[in-house]
Scaffold this active site. Structure first.
Site, mmCIF file in Angstrom:
data_model
loop_
_atom_site.group_PDB
_atom_site.id
_atom_site.type_symbol
_atom_site.label_atom_id
_atom_site.label_comp_id
_atom_site.label_asym_id
_atom_site.label_seq_id
_atom_site.Cartn_x
_atom_site.Cartn_y
_atom_site.Cartn_z
ATOM 1 N N ASP A 192 15.549 0.000 12.263
ATOM 2 C CA ASP A 192 14.554 1.168 12.733
ATOM 3 C C ASP A 192 15.136 2.362 13.900
ATOM 4 O O ASP A 192 14.588 2.734 14.627
ATOM 5 C CB ASP A 192 13.385 0.528 13.349
ATOM 6 N N SER A 228 0.983 -1.230 0.071
ATOM 7 C CA SER A 228 -0.132 -0.054 -0.138
ATOM 8 C C SER A 228 0.714 1.164 0.075
ATOM 9 O O SER A 228 0.558 2.134 -0.649
ATOM 10 C CB SER A 228 -1.214 -0.105 1.398
ATOM 11 N N ASN A 229 2.018 1.172 0.550
ATOM 12 C CA ASN A 229 2.815 2.474 0.596
ATOM 13 C C ASN A 229 3.505 2.549 -0.919
ATOM 14 O O ASN A 229 3.589 3.674 -1.251
ATOM 15 C CB ASN A 229 4.067 2.315 1.710
ATOM 16 N N ILE A 264 16.536 -7.555 6.831
ATOM 17 C CA ILE A 264 17.207 -6.613 7.473
ATOM 18 C C ILE A 264 18.517 -6.211 6.425
ATOM 19 O O ILE A 264 19.115 -7.336 6.283
ATOM 20 C CB ILE A 264 17.613 -7.031 8.790
ATOM 21 N N LEU A 265 18.758 -5.142 6.182
ATOM 22 C CA LEU A 265 19.816 -5.066 5.221
ATOM 23 C C LEU A 265 21.161 -4.917 5.833
ATOM 24 O O LEU A 265 21.309 -4.620 7.085
ATOM 25 C CB LEU A 265 19.854 -3.332 4.605
ATOM 26 N N ASP A 301 20.282 3.393 8.786
ATOM 27 C CA ASP A 301 21.469 3.246 9.017
ATOM 28 C C ASP A 301 21.539 1.778 9.398
ATOM 29 O O ASP A 301 20.943 0.929 9.206
ATOM 30 C CB ASP A 301 21.958 4.275 10.081
ATOM 31 N N HIS A 304 8.043 3.476 8.999
ATOM 32 C CA HIS A 304 7.778 2.406 10.374
ATOM 33 C C HIS A 304 6.589 2.616 11.123
ATOM 34 O O HIS A 304 6.416 4.034 11.199
ATOM 35 C CB HIS A 304 9.082 2.496 11.318
ATOM 36 N N ASN A 356 13.234 4.433 4.874
ATOM 37 C CA ASN A 356 12.214 3.524 5.464
ATOM 38 C C ASN A 356 11.013 4.060 6.264
ATOM 39 O O ASN A 356 11.001 5.156 6.623
ATOM 40 C CB ASN A 356 12.900 2.631 6.501
HETATM 41 C C1 GRF Z 1 3.766 -0.586 6.718
HETATM 42 O O1 GRF Z 1 2.894 -0.468 8.153
HETATM 43 C C2 GRF Z 1 4.957 0.014 7.193
HETATM 44 O O2 GRF Z 1 5.205 0.925 8.050
HETATM 45 C C3 GRF Z 1 5.652 -1.537 7.627
HETATM 46 O O3 GRF Z 1 5.371 -2.582 6.921
HETATM 47 C C4 GRF Z 1 3.850 -2.107 6.623
HETATM 48 C C5 GRF Z 1 4.011 -2.061 5.014
HETATM 49 O O4 GRF Z 1 2.469 -2.154 4.314
HETATM 50 N N1 GRF Z 1 7.245 -1.352 7.380
HETATM 51 P P1 GRF Z 1 2.375 -1.984 2.847
HETATM 52 O O5 GRF Z 1 3.030 -3.287 2.384
HETATM 53 O O6 GRF Z 1 2.974 -0.676 2.470
HETATM 54 O O7 GRF Z 1 1.050 -1.991 2.766
#
Ligand code: GRF
Length: 207
Positions: A151, A13-14, A98-99, A147, A115, A113
């Site tokens: 997180d 979704s992001n 984790i990178l 970094d 979070h 990132n």
């Molecule tokens: C989001 O809540 C983001 O903050 C976290 O993982 C989730 C990813 O959601 N790191 P989406 O795949 O972007 O819908």
């Protein structure tokens, strides 16, 4: 144009919010060159394809969560799509790996990132559940530079979300997610329009 590579593992979704921001011309100084997923069935891949963005699947079944050998293949894919260390930007949009330190060191201040908590509170998995279980009254989301620690990197933007007495992980997560979809494109706009400056851990806005 800043070439962007998105790493995603799930729902996407992001990623969708970013692609919409590009389509709507909110973001005009960047383009998403490649979406890479470690999970073959990630819905994020379908979202990318729907927007005619190239995708690569690099199945990490059996690979440790943090692994330089695996990361080197990801880096090769990013580079071959123009997401180069000094010019590109990598966005972790729900990337459940984790990178390695080597990966992070190759793209200093060029990995972002998102979070679902107000860092440094509740890093790691299930941040929304951690916030509910702890009993905080306010949580939110954070967009930050990556970094070497999980997180942890310098914070670009944060937004607070109030917790209600009747919240469940689901209701809280969905209100936080709405804010993620707003501040992730905003942070990328600031980054790609060269509006950020750095003082140690502090990310400041050029005026
Ligand atoms: C989001 O809540 C983001 O903050 C976290 O993982 C989730 C990813 O959601 N790191 P989406 O795949 O972007 O819908």
């Amino acid at each position: 144009m800043v070439p962007i590579g998105v790493l995603a593992s799930g729902r996407g979704s992001n990623l969708d919010a970013l692609l919409d921001a590009i389509d709507n011309r909110y973001l005009t100084k960047c383009e998403i060159r490649i979406v890479i997923s470690n999970r073959p069935n990630a819905p994020a891949l379908d979202i990318a394809r729907k927007h005619h963005v190239q995708t690569i699947t690099m199945d990490d079944k059996g690979v440790p969560k943090k692994n330089w050998d695996y990361d080197q293949k990801t880096i090769a894919a990013l580079k071959s799509h123009g997401v180069l260390p000094k010019e590109g930007l990598i966005v972790l949009a729900g990337y459940m790996r984790i990178l390695s330190e080597q990966f992070v060191d190759l793209y200093p201040r060029r990995i972002i990132n998102v979070h679902p908590a107000l860092l440094p509170s509740f890093p790691g998995l299930e941040a929304q559940k951690q916030a509910l279980d702890h009993g905080v009254k306010v949580t939110g989301c954070t967009v930050h530079l990556v970094d070497r620690e999980v997180d942890h990197g310098p914070i670009i933007l944060q937004t607070a979300v109030a917790i209600r007495d009747d919240d469940t992980v689901e209701t809280l997560s969905s209100r936080i997610l709405r804010e993620e979809h707003r501040i992730l494109p905003e942070a990328i706009r600031l980054f790609t329009e060269d509006q950020l400056r750095f003082e140690g851990r502090r990310v400041l806005f050029k005026s």
